[in-house]
Design an enzyme around this catalytic site. Structure first.
Site, PDB file in Angstrom:
ATOM      1  N   LYS A 164       0.702  -1.189   0.186  1.00 37.85           N
ATOM      2  CA  LYS A 164      -0.083  -0.157   0.040  1.00 37.85           C
ATOM      3  C   LYS A 164       0.988   1.117   0.269  1.00 37.85           C
ATOM      4  O   LYS A 164       2.115   1.159   0.463  1.00 37.85           O
ATOM      5  CB  LYS A 164      -0.947  -0.049   1.174  1.00 37.85           C
ATOM      6  N   HIS A 179      -4.032   1.917   5.197  1.00 37.73           N
ATOM      7  CA  HIS A 179      -3.381   2.983   4.699  1.00 37.73           C
ATOM      8  C   HIS A 179      -2.808   3.925   5.964  1.00 37.73           C
ATOM      9  O   HIS A 179      -1.841   4.590   5.680  1.00 37.73           O
ATOM     10  CB  HIS A 179      -3.861   3.465   3.427  1.00 37.73           C
ATOM     11  N   SER A 190      -7.369   3.449  -1.507  1.00 38.93           N
ATOM     12  CA  SER A 190      -7.576   3.445  -0.079  1.00 38.93           C
ATOM     13  C   SER A 190      -9.004   3.331   0.124  1.00 38.93           C
ATOM     14  O   SER A 190      -9.825   4.177  -0.235  1.00 38.93           O
ATOM     15  CB  SER A 190      -6.894   4.418   0.507  1.00 38.93           C
ATOM     16  N   GLY A 243     -10.129   4.084   3.161  1.00 39.19           N
ATOM     17  CA  GLY A 243     -10.250   5.146   4.240  1.00 39.19           C
ATOM     18  C   GLY A 243     -10.047   6.620   3.455  1.00 39.19           C
ATOM     19  O   GLY A 243     -10.611   7.558   3.871  1.00 39.19           O
TER      20      GLY A 243
END
Length: 120
Positions: A20, A48, A89, A91
């Site tokens: 990531k 992340h 991601s 989030g």
């Protein structure tokens, strides 16, 4: 304070594997000067935000503010000198991979670097 921006590398990522990454905007506090940086690692855990939590303390210690612009994944093949940027991601949302690629190119000058909006 703008010289603090120059002390922060444009990109720091693991030397091999798929992991990531996040695109972070660092900015001079109470100023208008900023730059975007890439950070990616397997060691930061499965989310992340763990990368953000790990990457930002040395930057804020320079008196800079950090804001995550989004994330994704990087596939790093150091043997073939290739980087592939993709994904998003959950989030932070999807980073602007074209910006991330430009930052990576400034560090990995002799690499083939590509990006796509593919999830995997």
């Amino acid at each position: 304070m703008a010289d603090a921006l120059g002390k922060v590398p444009d990109a720091e990522v693991d030397p091999e594997g798929t992991f990531k990454y996040i695109l972070v905007r660092i900015k001079v506090k109470d100023g208008t000067e900023y730059k975007d940086i890439v950070r990616g690692t397997k060691s930061a855990g499965q989310y992340h935000n763990h990368i953000f939590e790990k990457a930002t303390p040395p930057i804020t210690a320079l008196g800079l503010e950090c804001n995550c612009l989004g994330g994704g994944k990087i596939e790093h093949n150091s043997k073939d000198k290739k980087l592939r940027v993709f994904g998003e991601s959950t989030g932070y949302g999807k980073a602007d991979h074209s910006v991330s690629v430009e930052k990576l190119k400034s560090v990995f000058k002799d690499y083939e670097i590509t990006w796509s909006d593919d999830k995997e």
